[in-house]
Design an enzyme around this catalytic site. Structure first.
Site, PDB file in Angstrom:
ATOM      1  N   ASP A   1      20.646  78.191  14.630  1.00 40.89           N
ATOM      2  CA  ASP A   1      21.053  78.647  16.205  1.00 40.89           C
ATOM      3  C   ASP A   1      19.756  79.167  17.057  1.00 40.89           C
ATOM      4  O   ASP A   1      19.153  80.428  16.461  1.00 40.89           O
ATOM      5  CB  ASP A   1      22.195  79.868  15.736  1.00 40.89           C
ATOM      6  CG  ASP A   1      22.612  80.330  17.361  1.00 40.89           C
ATOM      7  OD1 ASP A   1      23.552  81.116  17.128  1.00 40.89           O
ATOM      8  OD2 ASP A   1      22.036  79.871  18.270  1.00 40.89           O
TER       9      ASP A   1
ATOM     10  N   TRP B   1      25.807  87.334  14.972  1.00 44.09           N
ATOM     11  CA  TRP B   1      26.469  87.494  16.244  1.00 44.09           C
ATOM     12  C   TRP B   1      27.868  87.582  16.118  1.00 44.09           C
ATOM     13  O   TRP B   1      28.439  86.764  15.394  1.00 44.09           O
ATOM     14  CB  TRP B   1      26.149  86.243  17.222  1.00 44.09           C
ATOM     15  CG  TRP B   1      26.669  86.173  18.547  1.00 44.09           C
ATOM     16  CD1 TRP B   1      26.817  87.176  19.622  1.00 44.09           C
ATOM     17  CD2 TRP B   1      27.133  84.765  19.026  1.00 44.09           C
ATOM     18  NE1 TRP B   1      27.248  86.559  20.757  1.00 44.09           N
ATOM     19  CE2 TRP B   1      27.575  85.301  20.274  1.00 44.09           C
ATOM     20  CE3 TRP B   1      27.298  83.555  18.615  1.00 44.09           C
ATOM     21  CZ2 TRP B   1      27.982  84.356  21.414  1.00 44.09           C
ATOM     22  CZ3 TRP B   1      27.829  82.647  19.691  1.00 44.09           C
ATOM     23  CH2 TRP B   1      28.078  82.916  20.789  1.00 44.09           C
TER      24      TRP B   1
ATOM     25  N   LYS C   1      19.419  82.117  28.045  1.00 41.76           N
ATOM     26  CA  LYS C   1      18.404  82.996  28.181  1.00 41.76           C
ATOM     27  C   LYS C   1      17.302  82.656  28.624  1.00 41.76           C
ATOM     28  O   LYS C   1      16.597  83.240  29.742  1.00 41.76           O
ATOM     29  CB  LYS C   1      18.174  83.941  27.023  1.00 41.76           C
ATOM     30  CG  LYS C   1      19.459  84.715  26.724  1.00 41.76           C
ATOM     31  CD  LYS C   1      20.506  84.163  25.761  1.00 41.76           C
ATOM     32  CE  LYS C   1      21.422  84.986  25.367  1.00 41.76           C
ATOM     33  NZ  LYS C   1      22.915  84.413  24.773  1.00 41.76           N
TER      34      LYS C   1
END
Lengths: 405, 453
Positions: free
Chosen positions: A215, A134, A251
């Site tokens: 993560d 990311w 999300k």
């Protein structure tokens, strides 16, 4: 008078969030936003989960609720429930009170607070991150004062995992180095290790005392199952070792703008966990004093009600299933059109994103000629696709692949 | 020692091999260095390596937020929490403003989505905030010279500014008042911005050491940042007069210093949002470039929503655009983008004329209650204390807090003997005081002042 800001240059737009800025500025009716990873319905609309609305209604209607500062570490029940969600209710680490959990501002905030803590209190200040990862990861760690090294991850030749490269690079890391691991649904590639590969990674890391920093931004979103998507984290914790976990509800609960997440630090003992928590508070206080209440209250309300929790898992699976179906549709449409190349990675990759393998020039072409908005690394957000827009995307990919090097 | 156990346990944790070793070493119960753990069908023997965080010590509790924790633990029914600056009603209950409840209901009815805000926050919020501070018609607003980005209340906004200072003004120092809010130095320390103090509080007068303040600001290296409390100084409650503000602006301009306002109590000091912004507007009127960190924690009672902003007044719209872009670059690796809920509440309240009017009324009510309590406390002290000590500083001070002049030992006496919780610097939060408790508090203060040294 000369401005004191004369040396301040204009910063470029954030490469990921800037995609949406560019998309918003485009007047074309054919435009598609496949940039930032935010879920969209089949109608292309943002979604607030039904169970979230219900939880919010409950909170707003409750006359006893106040807006007093919450503790520096966040809401206690939110923290407990978050640890349980990622580690499993039967986790010995939880039962033995070895987990320090601190509510933070979504995944980013959890990563930053964890990194600042490590910089202050851990003997190693190098963190290994996968290549690619990311876009915001290196910035988060650099600003926390950690130095960033890369380990091989994505193999463009196979559009899969460069497992040998990964093992070699982690094997070459100095003892005690921190290692960032995407718990599931790797961003941007969508390529995850198999469970056998995870086991090898775990053994290698434990043998070199490498410190895992997970993560976890897509728990439940990748496979549709919260437990399956937590598997990598749980096997590490099960071996009794220590690790850090950054958890996000952006999300999987659709709480993007509320900024809800948690940092969990799994320690060897309850005593250490308690001291660690006290030190993390000293990182948080000068950064923002205490975290925001709203999103965390919504999460806690849902997680503590078995009925709401159940309803959540159903809505979550619905979102994950729609994405899996988009993958299938895109793949089949490319096959049907006869677009050159092997596109099977589209259905092999997992999670919100697909690493198409398209290069920068092809992406720029697709944006200019077809109004497709995506990041220049070739990543597309499947969550932004619908049955109606798949044909246009297929046309764009086909044109890019056949006309642009 | 454990080293031989370490090589055993750490390199190979495959179930088959581990069971073999476990047999060799006998039962795990007898060996303190081995622990057997069972997880479903796999039994792993794990050598208990020391924690990577073994050397970490327990951090002390936060000096301000820790007070509330101690208060909660106290079972005495006379206890009084005058620690953290959070407004309480006369019944000593937390207060959610009616206009806030209205806004939240509206938001729910409208079915607003929860998409990411831009890195700089909610545009409507940023606009409303800058206008509230400077006045909608002010040239700095009209000429777009203010870079505003939504921050995590006052703390978060201060931190963004501190990070900008560290990056673009390397070596520049921030001067903070002696004393100041306890967290200011932590923010600058963590942002790696050097700081020093300017004289502010005069214990002899329990008032402002104005000459000391001006002298210290004058002496600072040119281009230093001067941290100023816009109104209702925390912890002292002592504000410069309008004439003194003019002189402060003069000396800052003379030395090309950069003012840095912390505005956490706009509306809470006098009860008027405009009046409390006078100091900030004075500087804006002069065309100076400066920073303003702002919070809605107290004036809209949105403590836990973490809603505020950093405003940077620049000499041109172009500079403001550049500064804003760099503030975004600092926010992105800290938390990506700010929380939406509190920002929407503010935008709704400030953006609707009726709700804004209601807010002003509730604001006046809260500030009014504090003024009433100040008066009652003063009256109680004067009537109970026969020593002739001048307690008028209580009435001269302004805002949520009062600096009592009590030292640490005396403050400890307040807590240990009287169950009055306050910070060790002698600060009491009048927002946590009711008319009913004024006499009790007066007794406690008089006792601590006269009988403890």
């Amino acid at each position: 008078m000369d401005s004191v800001f004369s040396k301040v240059d204009r910063a470029p737009e954030d490469p990921i969030l800037g995609v949406t800025v560019a998309y918003n500025n485009d007047p074309s009716p054919a435009k598609i936003n496949l940039g930032v990873g935010a879920y969209r319905t089949e109608e292309g609309k943002p979604l607030v989960l039904d169970v979230v609305r219900r939880a919010e209604q409950q909170l707003v209607n409750d006359p006893s609720r106040v807006k007093e500062y919450i503790p520096i570490v966040g809401l206690a029940d939110f923290n407990k429930l978050s640890a349980k969600l990622i580690l499993g209710g039967d986790s010995p680490a939880i039962q033995e009170s070895r987990v320090a959990t601190i509510q933070c501002l979504s995944g980013t905030g959890s990563l930053r607070v964890g990194a600042e803590f490590l910089k202050k209190h851990y003997h190693q200040s190098v963190i290994y991150i996968p290549k690619p990862t990311w876009g915001n990861h290196p910035k988060v760690f650099n600003l926390a004062g950690l130095s960033v090294e890369y380990y091989r991850y994505y193999d463009p030749a196979t559009r899969g995992l460069d497992f040998q490269g990964l093992l070699e690079d982690l094997g070459g890391a100095p003892s005690g180095a921190i290692v960032l691991l995407h718990a599931c649904a790797h961003n941007p590639t969508g390529v995850d290790p198999t469970s056998e590969q995870w086991e090898q990674i775990r053994q290698l890391m434990r043998s070199k005392s490498l410190l895992p920093f997970f993560d976890s931004a897509y728990q439940g979103f990748a496979s549709g199952s919260l437990d399956t998507d937590a598997h990598s984290v749980r096997t590490f914790v099960a071996d009794g070792g220590e690790c850090l976990i950054a958890q996000s509800y952006a999300k999987n609960m659709g709480l993007y703008g509320e900024r809800v997440g948690a940092l969990s630090i799994v320690c060897k003992s309850a005593d250490v966990a308690s001291k660690v928590e006290s030190q993390v508070k000293l990182v948080v206080r000068p950064m923002y004093s205490s975290p925001p209440i709203h999103g965390a209250s919504i999460v806690a309300t849902i997680l503590k009600s078995s009925e709401m929790y159940n309803d959540w898992t159903i809505e979550l699976k619905g979102m994950a299933d729609r994405i899996i179906s988009m993958r299938k549709q895109l793949f089949e449409a490319l096959q049907a059109k006869g677009t050159p190349g092997d596109w099977s990675h589209i259905i092999k990759q997992i999670g919100m994103f697909t690493f198409t393998g398209l290069n920068k020039e092809q992406v720029a072409f697709m944006t200019k000629e077809f109004h497709i908005y995506m990041t220049s690394d070739g990543r597309i957000s499947m969550a932004g696709l619908s049955s109606k827009t798949v044909p246009h995307l297929v046309d764009a990919i086909h044109a890019a692949v056949t006309r642009v090097g | 020692m454990a080293s031989s156990m370490l090589s055993l346990g750490s390199t190979s944790l495959l179930p088959r091999e581990v069971n073999k070793d476990k047999l060799k070493l006998g039962t795990s119960g007898s060996n303190p260095f081995l622990k057997a753990k069972s997880f479903s069908r796999v039994t792993m023997t794990v050598a208990v390596k020391p924690s990577r965080f073994e050397g970490i010590t327990m951090a002390p509790p936060d000096p301000i937020l820790g007070v509330s924790e101690a208060f909660k633990a106290d079972t005495n029914e006379l206890k009084l929490n005058l620690g953290v600056g959070a407004y309480r009603t006369e019944e000593l209950q937390p207060y959610v403003l009616n206009v806030v409840k209205k806004a939240e209901n509206l938001m729910l009815e409208r079915g607003d989505n929860k998409e990411y805000l831009p890195i700089e926050g909610l545009a409507a919020f940023n606009k409303a905030t800058a206008e509230l501070l400077f006045g909608a018609g002010h040239p700095v607003i009209k000429e777009q010279k203010v870079a505003t980005i939504q921050g995590l209340s006052g703390t978060g906004s201060l931190r963004l500014a501190a990070a900008l200072i560290e990056r673009y003004f390397p070596g520049a120092k921030v001067l903070i008042s002696a004393p100041t809010w306890g967290n200011h130095k932590n923010i600058f320390n963590d942002a790696k911005v050097p700081w020093s103090e300017y004289r502010y509080y005069d214990p002899k007068t329990i008032g402002l050491d104005f000459e000391g303040m001006i002298a210290d600001i004058k002496e600072a290296p040119e281009g230093s940042f001067i941290l100023l409390h816009g109104c209702a100084h925390n912890p002292t409650g002592i504000d410069p007069t309008p004439e003194q503000w003019v002189k402060i602006a003069d000396v800052i301009q003379e030395k090309n210093h950069i003012p840095f306002f912390d505005v956490a109590y706009q509306g809470f000091a006098s009860g008027s949002l405009d009046e409390d912004a006078a100091s900030v507007r004075l500087f804006a009127d002069r065309g100076m470039e400066f920073f303003v960190a702002q919070s809605y924690s107290k004036n809209l009672g949105l403590y836990a929503e973490r809603i505020g902003a950093i405003n940077v007044v620049c000499s041109s719209a172009d500079a403001a655009t550049r500064v804003k872009s760099q503030l975004k670059r600092i926010a992105r690796p800290m938390y990506s983008n700010p929380p939406v809920h509190g920002a929407r509440i503010v935008a709704n309240v400030v953006g609707d004329a009726a709700m804004f009017g209601e807010w002003k009324a509730e604001m006046e009510m809260m500030a009014g209650r504090i003024k009433t309590v100040r008066q009652k406390l003063y009256d109680s002290l004067v009537s109970k204390d026969k020593s002739g000590k001048d307690w008028s500083f209580i009435l001269k001070q302004i805002g949520m807090f009062s600096f009592t002049g009590l030292n640490k030992a005396q403050s400890d006496n307040m807590t240990n003997k009287w169950h009055v919780y306050m910070t060790k610097d002698g600060r009491i939060s009048l927002a946590g005081l009711s008319l009913a408790k004024c006499e009790y508090l007066a007794d406690a203060i008089i006792d601590s002042y006269h009988n403890v040294s």
